[in-house]
Scaffold this motif. Sequence first.
Motif, mmCIF file in Angstrom:
data_model
loop_
_atom_site.group_PDB
_atom_site.id
_atom_site.type_symbol
_atom_site.label_atom_id
_atom_site.label_comp_id
_atom_site.label_asym_id
_atom_site.label_seq_id
_atom_site.Cartn_x
_atom_site.Cartn_y
_atom_site.Cartn_z
ATOM 1 N N VAL A 49 0.822 -1.143 -0.064
ATOM 2 C CA VAL A 49 0.048 0.109 0.253
ATOM 3 C C VAL A 49 0.813 1.291 -0.003
ATOM 4 N N GLU A 50 0.986 2.066 -1.068
ATOM 5 C CA GLU A 50 1.791 3.241 -1.179
ATOM 6 C C GLU A 50 1.168 4.460 -0.661
ATOM 7 N N ARG A 51 -0.364 4.450 -0.663
ATOM 8 C CA ARG A 51 -1.107 5.489 -0.271
ATOM 9 C C ARG A 51 -2.480 5.143 0.256
ATOM 10 N N ASP A 52 -2.936 5.488 1.165
ATOM 11 C CA ASP A 52 -4.233 5.125 1.962
ATOM 12 C C ASP A 52 -4.576 6.325 2.942
ATOM 13 N N PRO A 55 -5.232 6.161 8.588
ATOM 14 C CA PRO A 55 -4.084 6.041 9.157
ATOM 15 C C PRO A 55 -3.205 4.366 9.425
ATOM 16 N N GLY A 56 -2.010 4.436 9.216
ATOM 17 C CA GLY A 56 -1.454 3.286 9.397
ATOM 18 C C GLY A 56 -1.363 2.391 8.370
ATOM 19 N N MET A 57 -2.116 2.423 7.259
ATOM 20 C CA MET A 57 -2.233 1.467 6.157
ATOM 21 C C MET A 57 -1.102 1.764 5.107
ATOM 22 N N ALA A 58 -0.629 2.805 5.063
ATOM 23 C CA ALA A 58 0.699 3.029 3.928
ATOM 24 C C ALA A 58 1.903 2.238 4.580
ATOM 25 N N GLY A 59 2.492 1.481 3.497
ATOM 26 C CA GLY A 59 3.582 0.957 3.754
ATOM 27 C C GLY A 59 3.292 -0.590 4.100
ATOM 28 N N ARG A 60 1.732 -1.102 4.233
ATOM 29 C CA ARG A 60 1.672 -2.348 4.645
ATOM 30 C C ARG A 60 1.577 -3.140 3.331
ATOM 31 N N LYS A 61 2.006 -4.408 3.598
ATOM 32 C CA LYS A 61 1.762 -5.449 2.443
ATOM 33 C C LYS A 61 0.057 -5.965 2.330
ATOM 34 N N ALA A 62 -0.322 -5.720 0.978
ATOM 35 C CA ALA A 62 -1.726 -6.133 0.690
ATOM 36 C C ALA A 62 -1.714 -7.765 0.548
ATOM 37 N N ARG A 63 -2.836 -8.128 0.545
ATOM 38 C CA ARG A 63 -2.805 -9.371 0.309
ATOM 39 C C ARG A 63 -2.706 -9.834 -1.244
ATOM 40 N N PRO A 64 -2.007 -10.731 -1.729
ATOM 41 C CA PRO A 64 -1.884 -10.904 -3.324
ATOM 42 C C PRO A 64 -3.261 -11.038 -3.969
#
Length: 130
Positions: A49-52, A55-64
Amino acid sequence: MSATPSPVSSAAGPVRVRQLWQDMAPDMVDRERMLRVVAVTETHAECVVERDNRPGMAGRKARPLALKRFTTSAFRLIEDAVDDADQVLHARFLAAMTGVQGTNPSPVEYATAALRVHNELTAEAAKAHR
């Protein structure tokens, strides 16, 4: 995982590493959720997740994500992958465009600058292949 293009293509072309996609799900559009492709397999893309706006979502890995989802309206391509060679060439053309002088340059002057860069690149390629 491979960085090679997948067999599944969107309207913009194959899903590739470094592309940026907007999640068009109704609840994600408001959050302006953007996913960067970091790996591609035969069937799925792994993204971060590059942008969201949540709060706290950017930088997280999304599910495949299944590659075929990118061929639907579920995602919209925001930024295509560009390799380093393309960026260098683009920078040369931009430098030529910004080098056009005057308060009101004409389209012909811009075209002449682009043609000069094109001719330089053609000559460099010919010299490299000798």
